[in-house]
Design a protein around this motif. Structure first.
Motif, PDB file in Angstrom:
ATOM      1  N   ILE A  10       0.828  -1.211   0.000  1.00 55.69           N
ATOM      2  CA  ILE A  10       0.000   0.000   0.000  1.00 55.69           C
ATOM      3  C   ILE A  10       0.863   1.262   0.000  1.00 55.69           C
ATOM      4  N   ASP A  11       1.970   1.225   0.744  1.00 53.74           N
ATOM      5  CA  ASP A  11       2.777   2.435   0.893  1.00 53.74           C
ATOM      6  C   ASP A  11       4.213   2.306   0.389  1.00 53.74           C
ATOM      7  N   THR A  12       4.524   1.207  -0.277  1.00 50.55           N
ATOM      8  CA  THR A  12       5.886   1.035  -0.787  1.00 50.55           C
ATOM      9  C   THR A  12       5.866   0.666  -2.267  1.00 50.55           C
ATOM     10  N   PRO A  13       6.862   1.135  -3.001  1.00 48.26           N
ATOM     11  CA  PRO A  13       6.903   0.843  -4.436  1.00 48.26           C
ATOM     12  C   PRO A  13       7.417  -0.567  -4.716  1.00 48.26           C
ATOM     13  N   GLU A  14       7.147  -1.014  -5.923  1.00 45.01           N
ATOM     14  CA  GLU A  14       7.745  -2.256  -6.405  1.00 45.01           C
ATOM     15  C   GLU A  14       9.174  -1.953  -6.820  1.00 45.01           C
ATOM     16  N   VAL A  15      10.070  -2.863  -6.478  1.00 46.87           N
ATOM     17  CA  VAL A  15      11.476  -2.720  -6.847  1.00 46.87           C
ATOM     18  C   VAL A  15      11.906  -3.978  -7.582  1.00 46.87           C
ATOM     19  N   ALA A  35      11.194   4.993   5.592  1.00 43.40           N
ATOM     20  CA  ALA A  35      11.858   5.172   4.291  1.00 43.40           C
ATOM     21  C   ALA A  35      13.337   4.825   4.367  1.00 43.40           C
ATOM     22  N   LYS A  36      13.964   5.146   5.480  1.00 43.72           N
ATOM     23  CA  LYS A  36      15.394   4.847   5.619  1.00 43.72           C
ATOM     24  C   LYS A  36      15.633   3.346   5.504  1.00 43.72           C
ATOM     25  N   GLU A  37      14.841   2.559   6.205  1.00 43.72           N
ATOM     26  CA  GLU A  37      14.994   1.110   6.156  1.00 43.72           C
ATOM     27  C   GLU A  37      14.723   0.579   4.750  1.00 43.72           C
ATOM     28  N   PHE A  38      13.661   1.072   4.123  1.00 38.47           N
ATOM     29  CA  PHE A  38      13.301   0.610   2.789  1.00 38.47           C
ATOM     30  C   PHE A  38      14.399   0.929   1.780  1.00 38.47           C
ATOM     31  N   TYR A  39      14.841   2.178   1.714  1.00 39.75           N
ATOM     32  CA  TYR A  39      15.804   2.587   0.699  1.00 39.75           C
ATOM     33  C   TYR A  39      17.228   2.135   1.019  1.00 39.75           C
ATOM     34  N   THR A  40      17.527   1.855   2.290  1.00 42.49           N
ATOM     35  CA  THR A  40      18.852   1.329   2.629  1.00 42.49           C
ATOM     36  C   THR A  40      19.078  -0.020   1.959  1.00 42.49           C
ATOM     37  N   LYS A  41      18.023  -0.834   1.839  1.00 39.39           N
ATOM     38  CA  LYS A  41      18.144  -2.128   1.136  1.00 39.39           C
ATOM     39  C   LYS A  41      18.618  -1.905  -0.300  1.00 39.39           C
ATOM     40  N   LEU A  42      18.089  -0.885  -0.955  1.00 41.96           N
ATOM     41  CA  LEU A  42      18.461  -0.589  -2.331  1.00 41.96           C
ATOM     42  C   LEU A  42      19.910  -0.104  -2.403  1.00 41.96           C
ATOM     43  N   LEU A  43      20.281   0.769  -1.474  1.00 43.27           N
ATOM     44  CA  LEU A  43      21.645   1.317  -1.471  1.00 43.27           C
ATOM     45  C   LEU A  43      22.681   0.229  -1.228  1.00 43.27           C
ATOM     46  N   VAL A  44      22.404  -0.664  -0.298  1.00 46.13           N
ATOM     47  CA  VAL A  44      23.332  -1.769  -0.012  1.00 46.13           C
ATOM     48  C   VAL A  44      23.459  -2.685  -1.225  1.00 46.13           C
ATOM     49  N   TRP A  45      22.323  -3.021  -1.859  1.00 45.11           N
ATOM     50  CA  TRP A  45      22.354  -3.882  -3.043  1.00 45.11           C
ATOM     51  C   TRP A  45      23.173  -3.226  -4.144  1.00 45.11           C
ATOM     52  N   LEU A  46      22.986  -1.919  -4.361  1.00 48.62           N
ATOM     53  CA  LEU A  46      23.742  -1.215  -5.402  1.00 48.62           C
ATOM     54  C   LEU A  46      25.241  -1.252  -5.120  1.00 48.62           C
TER      55      LEU A  46
END
Length: 131
Positions: A10-15, A35-46
């Motif tokens: 509901i409140d998070t995008p598909e990645v 948001a920090k927890e959500f986007y940190t996953k993306l930053l670590v993966w990158l």
């Protein structure tokens, strides 16, 4: 390396970050509770992706952004994602940003234009509208 896949909620995008196709996508609504927890996953993966793929510098990487809504906190962390990609671009990676928006959503277009014109973000980009 495994793809990063996060289903939308509901409140998070598909990645969908696919190291095989070099196509990374974030789409939908972004106003996660943390948001920090959500986007940190993306930053670590990158970070892991670029560390393991130094030999793929010439191959184009596309980040496809297609938000229906993004709140200010998510916007802040998206800026961090783009800053990280700018660092990798400076190291020789070929990175293209595609900002998609609904044709009538001028606010979202403007948010993308502002974000991608910031002095600390130097990436090739294009804006694509759709009905």
């Amino acid at each position: 390396m495994e793809p990063l896949r996060i289903k939308s909620a509901i409140d998070t995008p598909e990645v969908s970050f696919d190291p095989g196709t070099l196509r990374f996508c974030i789409s939908g609504i972004s106003h996660p509770e943390n948001a920090k927890e959500f986007y940190t996953k993306l930053l670590v993966w990158l970070d892991e992706f670029f560390e393991k793929n130094q030999d793929k510098q010439a191959e184009p990487i596309t980040l496809d952004l297609n938000f229906r809504y993004i709140n200010s906190t998510s916007y802040k962390y998206l800026r961090e994602v783009l800053r990280k990609l700018t660092v990798f671009h400076k190291k020789g990676f070929n990175i293209q940003i595609v900002w998609q928006y609904q044709v009538e959503d001028e606010d979202l277009l403007e948010e993308g234009q502002i974000l991608l014109s910031l002095p600390d973000i130097k990436l090739n980009h294009q804006f694509i509208s759709y009905e």
